[in-house]
Design an enzyme around this catalytic site. Structure first.
Site, PDB file in Angstrom:
ATOM      1  N   SER A   1      35.127  41.172  33.422  1.00  0.00           N
ATOM      2  CA  SER A   1      36.722  41.520  33.266  1.00  0.00           C
ATOM      3  C   SER A   1      37.470  40.087  33.519  1.00  0.00           C
ATOM      4  O   SER A   1      37.068  39.312  34.274  1.00  0.00           O
ATOM      5  CB  SER A   1      36.916  42.375  34.258  1.00  0.00           C
ATOM      6  OG  SER A   1      38.320  42.628  34.431  1.00  0.00           O
TER       7      SER A   1
ATOM      8  N   LEU B   1      46.286  39.644  38.360  1.00  0.00           N
ATOM      9  CA  LEU B   1      46.127  40.890  37.774  1.00  0.00           C
ATOM     10  C   LEU B   1      47.416  41.337  36.719  1.00  0.00           C
ATOM     11  O   LEU B   1      47.646  42.315  36.674  1.00  0.00           O
ATOM     12  CB  LEU B   1      46.192  42.211  38.841  1.00  0.00           C
ATOM     13  CG  LEU B   1      45.095  42.118  39.668  1.00  0.00           C
ATOM     14  CD1 LEU B   1      45.200  42.965  40.769  1.00  0.00           C
ATOM     15  CD2 LEU B   1      43.657  42.048  39.402  1.00  0.00           C
TER      16      LEU B   1
ATOM     17  N   ASN C   1      37.450  48.226  34.142  1.00  0.00           N
ATOM     18  CA  ASN C   1      37.535  47.466  35.575  1.00  0.00           C
ATOM     19  C   ASN C   1      39.089  47.985  36.094  1.00  0.00           C
ATOM     20  O   ASN C   1      40.133  47.561  35.325  1.00  0.00           O
ATOM     21  CB  ASN C   1      37.567  46.167  35.214  1.00  0.00           C
ATOM     22  CG  ASN C   1      37.771  45.303  36.376  1.00  0.00           C
ATOM     23  OD1 ASN C   1      38.825  45.138  37.073  1.00  0.00           O
ATOM     24  ND2 ASN C   1      36.497  44.401  36.961  1.00  0.00           N
TER      25      ASN C   1
ATOM     26  N   CYS D   1      39.915  41.095  44.340  1.00  0.00           N
ATOM     27  CA  CYS D   1      40.816  40.112  43.622  1.00  0.00           C
ATOM     28  C   CYS D   1      41.439  39.248  44.821  1.00  0.00           C
ATOM     29  O   CYS D   1      42.185  39.916  45.681  1.00  0.00           O
ATOM     30  CB  CYS D   1      41.815  40.702  42.892  1.00  0.00           C
ATOM     31  SG  CYS D   1      43.145  39.576  42.254  1.00  0.00           S
TER      32      CYS D   1
ATOM     33  N   LYS E   1      33.249  46.484  42.797  1.00  0.00           N
ATOM     34  CA  LYS E   1      33.085  44.868  42.730  1.00  0.00           C
ATOM     35  C   LYS E   1      33.355  44.194  43.979  1.00  0.00           C
ATOM     36  O   LYS E   1      34.774  44.272  44.413  1.00  0.00           O
ATOM     37  CB  LYS E   1      33.980  44.344  41.488  1.00  0.00           C
ATOM     38  CG  LYS E   1      33.738  43.020  41.052  1.00  0.00           C
ATOM     39  CD  LYS E   1      34.362  42.723  39.837  1.00  0.00           C
ATOM     40  CE  LYS E   1      34.281  41.119  39.452  1.00  0.00           C
ATOM     41  NZ  LYS E   1      34.837  40.867  38.210  1.00  0.00           N
TER      42      LYS E   1
ATOM     43  N   ASN F   1      32.867  38.601  42.765  1.00  0.00           N
ATOM     44  CA  ASN F   1      33.976  38.019  42.191  1.00  0.00           C
ATOM     45  C   ASN F   1      34.200  36.487  42.888  1.00  0.00           C
ATOM     46  O   ASN F   1      33.412  35.983  43.201  1.00  0.00           O
ATOM     47  CB  ASN F   1      35.194  38.797  42.767  1.00  0.00           C
ATOM     48  CG  ASN F   1      36.128  38.707  41.927  1.00  0.00           C
ATOM     49  OD1 ASN F   1      36.735  37.859  41.136  1.00  0.00           O
ATOM     50  ND2 ASN F   1      37.032  40.013  41.812  1.00  0.00           N
TER      51      ASN F   1
HETATM   52  C1  SIN Z   1      43.463  37.756  38.753  1.00  0.00           C
HETATM   53  O1  SIN Z   1      43.929  38.397  37.774  1.00  0.00           O
HETATM   54  O2  SIN Z   1      44.201  37.077  39.496  1.00  0.00           O
HETATM   55  C2  SIN Z   1      41.925  37.643  38.791  1.00  0.00           C
HETATM   56  C3  SIN Z   1      41.132  39.121  38.967  1.00  0.00           C
HETATM   57  C4  SIN Z   1      40.021  39.069  40.200  1.00  0.00           C
HETATM   58  O3  SIN Z   1      39.879  37.909  40.583  1.00  0.00           O
HETATM   59  O4  SIN Z   1      39.832  40.210  40.442  1.00  0.00           O
END
Ligand code: SIN
Length: 305
Positions: free
Chosen positions: A21, A73, A100, A131, A166, A193
């Site tokens: 993702s 995100l 996800n 995240c 996750k 992650n």
């Molecule tokens: C992000 O959108 O900042 C990355 C997603 C993640 O690390 O889970």
């Protein structure tokens, strides 16, 4: 003829290769480069209940052996994903996908998972509690076993689809969190992650990334991810999707020997957009080289000694 098939909670994949993702969007740009139906599956762009613009720019910093991102995100929200992205995705990808999901509250995780769990094209839900780039959500649920368990059981109550959680490597003991998720009913675990990191611009004497810190991914984190998959495999009996710096067929085999039932490829897609296709094509030859007839047989194979 070697057997590359693997199984995730009753879902048989032609091979274990799954783009991660956030590195593959909804697959559309990659489908313009090659037939992405060769993939085991892919995990689509992290989706939240509401649309999100993401973090201020710059959001990316290059590093030795990888990169740091602080995307925050960014996504169009679950309603748009269901109304537009998934129908379009169905025109170029004929297999089931991994949804996800991220959130900022237990209710938000449950709502988004319930909606995506109803979609026929979704093979399993990957619940991102890791995240590192948002406040009050994301990783704050994944650094505490009780909160991780609470998200897991809330999501399990609203869907019949397999739920994989996750996990974040930015914790003292990832095993404790994986066990809490398993006890709360998780069907599987995805790990790892990104690792929290930063770069500083020497001329400006300021962090490169507007949000100061971000998640480090790429080849540099592979040994850490491998170690965590190995440790979690010894502690849980649900399947693990291993990821973190995987870039070659040998990395895939190592991840599976550590305990992964399938393997995600993330940052490597940003360096070489054909990398997943190349790895899938090379997998049979690499299996023959190491005397492997079936990938299913090597899962956790490094724990025998
Ligand atoms: C992000 O959108 O900042 C990355 C997603 C993640 O690390 O889970």
């Amino acid at each position: 003829m070697v057997d590359t098939k693997v199984n995730l909670s009753g879902w048989e994949l032609d091979n274990p290769i799954i783009p991660s993702s956030g590195t593959f969007g909804f697959g559309k740009e990659f489908a313009e480069l090659y037939d992405i139906n060769c993939l085991g599956s892919f995990s689509f762009k992290g989706t939240t209940r509401d649309p999100r613009f993401g973090n201020p720019t710059p959001r990316i910093a290059e590093c030795h052996a990888g990169l740091i991102n602080s995307v925050g995100l960014q996504n169009p929200g679950v309603e748009h994903v269901i109304a537009h992205e998934l129908p379009e995705l169905g025109t170029y990808f004929k297999k089931k996908v991994i949804a996800n999901v991220s959130g900022f509250s237990i209710d938000e995780y449950a709502y988004t998972c319930e909606q995506l769990g109803k979609q026929d094209c979704v093979g399993l839900l990957e619940v991102n509690i890791s995240c590192p780039n948002v406040r009050h959500g994301g990783m704050s649920f994944g650094t505490n076993p009780e909160a991780a368990a609470e998200v897991t059981s809330a999501v399990k109550q609203v869907t019949d689809k397999p739920v994989y959680i996750k996990l974040s490597p930015n914790v003292t003991d990832i095993v404790e969190i994986a066990k809490a998720c398993e006890q709360a009913g998780a069907d599987g675990i995805s790990l790892i992650n990104t690792m929290l990191g930063m770069r500083i611009d020497i001329k400006r004497r300021k962090p490169v990334i507007a949000n100061r810190m971000g998640g480090y991914s790429g080849r540099g984190i592979f040994p850490i991810a491998l170690r965590m998959v190995y440790q979690v495999y010894e502690a849980v009996s649900i399947p693990i999707i291993g990821m973190g710096g995987v870039s070659t067929t040998e990395d895939v085999i190592e991840m599976m020997l550590a305990g992964a039932s399938a393997v995600q490829i993330g940052a490597a897609n940003l360096i070489d957009p054909w990398i997943c296709k190349k790895i899938i094509e090379k997998l049979p030859e690499t299996m023959q080289k190491y005397g492997i007839n079936s990938l299913k047989e090597i899962i956790g194979g490094a724990h025998n000694g």
